[in-house]
Enzyme design. Sequence first.
Site, PDB file in Angstrom:
ATOM      1  N   GLU A 148       0.815  -1.218   0.000  1.00 45.60           N
ATOM      2  CA  GLU A 148       0.000   0.000   0.000  1.00 45.60           C
ATOM      3  C   GLU A 148       0.849   1.269   0.000  1.00 45.60           C
ATOM      4  OE1 GLU A 148      -2.955  -0.482   3.132  1.00 45.60           O
ATOM      5  OE2 GLU A 148      -4.211  -1.607   1.755  1.00 45.60           O
ATOM      6  N   GLU A 312      -6.639  -8.363  -0.622  1.00 41.86           N
ATOM      7  CA  GLU A 312      -7.037  -8.371   0.795  1.00 41.86           C
ATOM      8  C   GLU A 312      -8.517  -8.024   0.917  1.00 41.86           C
ATOM      9  OE1 GLU A 312      -4.840  -5.750   3.364  1.00 41.86           O
ATOM     10  OE2 GLU A 312      -2.944  -6.159   2.349  1.00 41.86           O
TER      11      GLU A 312
END
Length: 681
Positions: A148, A312
Amino acid sequence: MLNFPGVMYGGDYNPDQWPEEIWEEDMRLFKKAGINIVTLPVFSWAKLQPNEETYDFGWLDKIMDLVARSGMKVCLATSTAAQPAWMSKKYPEMLPVDITGHKRTHGGRVNFCPNNKTYRKYSVALAEQLAKRYKDHPALFIWHIGNEYGVYCYCEHCAQEFREWVRARYGTIEEVNKRWNMSFWGHTVYDWDEIVPPSYLNEMFKDTWNGYPRDSTCFQGISIDYNRFMSDSSLACYKGEFDVIRKITPNVPITTNLMGTFKPLDYYKWAENMDIVSWDNYPSMNDPESNIALRHDLMRGLKDGQPFMLMEQTPSQQNWQPFNSLKRPGVMRLWSYQAMAHGADTIMFFQLRRSFGACEKYHGAVIEHAGHENTRVFRECTQLGEELKKLGDKLIGARLKSQVAIMFDWDNWWAVEFSSGPTIYLKYIEQIEKYYKAFYCMNISVDFIKPTADLSRYKVVLAPVLYMVKPGAADNITDFVKKGGTFATTFFSGIVNENDLVTLGGYPGELREVLGIWAEEIDALFPGNKNRIVVKKPYGEISGTYECGLLCDLIHLETACEIASYGQDFYAGMPVVTENEFGSGKAYYIASDPEQGFIDSFFKQICIDNGIASALDAGRGVEITERFKGDLKYTFILNHNPHAVSVNLWDEKYHDLITGSDMEGAVTLEAKGVAILESKV
Ligand code: GLA
Ligand code: ZN
């Protein structure tokens, strides 16, 4: 390179947070749940490199071998999202300076200056070590670089790099002055080192009204370029690792986990450097399903419709939202299939075993704190695992086909929300969500595209709030309409160029000809204040009056004709919705922000006009998509309702991949139920 043998099912696993005795038990539980891939080691740099001279891969060897022996694969992360404390201590210039000018100290994660040479050097070195060590490991399946990305830094080194970036983009200081309109407020610069990053110490400020804050800037041109530069800076970190890994393992795909509508990074550029897009889906439990679908579609659009990885999602709840409700029974399964319905080829979780200390201990996991398999969540994960196994590779690589596209652009997003005026309430994503929803509710597939994408495969293209028109975009749109396409855009479109300089001569600037209108003024309404859209003579699905607000463009017809006009204020009677026949196509302009009902009806009519219809008829809360592969079609039917529904299948024959039975006539879905129906195209 991307030959997934079936649906990869698994997720983030942090064995280094646990004693080794637990690892074997974890393998047993993973197998039991049908898991076939584990992502590791996402945050283990400190353990892998205890000091500058030493790497320690012993524990990772062990767990990699154990995973391989257990018949599973590894999504191998490079662990570079959080540098070790010793590194920050020894090289403090690695720590970023935030937008308020504060130098940050060690801790957290993604807490590094993306232009720092030492960070780049050591992150690439670690990636190289990992690639060399595991290049022939039987468990190695895919690379997961960093985690991220998204930090912005305002340090002195970034300032220098920004000057270089600007010089490479614009060539001369004169050109920079022109592009940023530096004669405004006497900002003219004569030397490169007079350029400073826009932060709260200079151009930027918080614009707040009733707790509705947003970053604003006095110089949109500089600020937008700084965003571009920061997105490129993190991308360069990723690319450094990518290049070294690619050399050593040329046949292993590489990705990094993106975050959907994440503002700081221009994901189109990122996707060009990824073999497959992957992303982390964390909706709030009360988000409308259309907003989740939108983000899947956006992520699919980054690589031109290529299937993506759901990297995710939580099996049950998050920890970082203000209110972290549980996913109700069946919802994790339903949302997993929703991801697949929109193009995901993997279903992965954060996290496989719930950590017991620090901030993610209340984040859901396949294995809960109880530590065993006798939990609701584990049972639901196991059921899904069994079902996904049955799907085999049938859906892998299957594509969606859309006749409708929505233009989405990061530069435009930044520009719209950096704009000082006409309203701080205009949020780009909210506008995109409203227009997307109209199609979602009709079960009509939508692609997300760049404004310069090839439009020839679409019948209808929308560009909500296309405020910034970058080079090539207007010609692309004009050509599309000329050749018979239907285009629709909204208020506050066609205003500026790529540097946020107004296109002079009247709005909507470069889009004026194709839209056949001229917007003279833009009125901003106070929250709660409304105007009305009055449809004079019924236009297919739309008739009567609707509310509108936020912004009202005061427009004049040039070649367009009026569909509806404003109902009040001094511009009552002026056009608010227009249609322009142009070449063999049509271009529509919606000059204010309408209530959802108007948008739904309006685009229903546009779909009717263009012969676009959903595959099957279904009631409220039933989502339907289709994926195609070879001569087969896979129809996903997702029941988001808390009650059972029945969907008419008409005369077609289907095979339900989940139940394994043939279907004809109708299919009944329980509350939160799913069917994946195979049929011949
Ligand atoms: C992100 C991160 C994970 C984890 C989850 C929690 O997606 O990538 O490491 O922190 O959030 O939701
Ligand atoms: Zn920096």
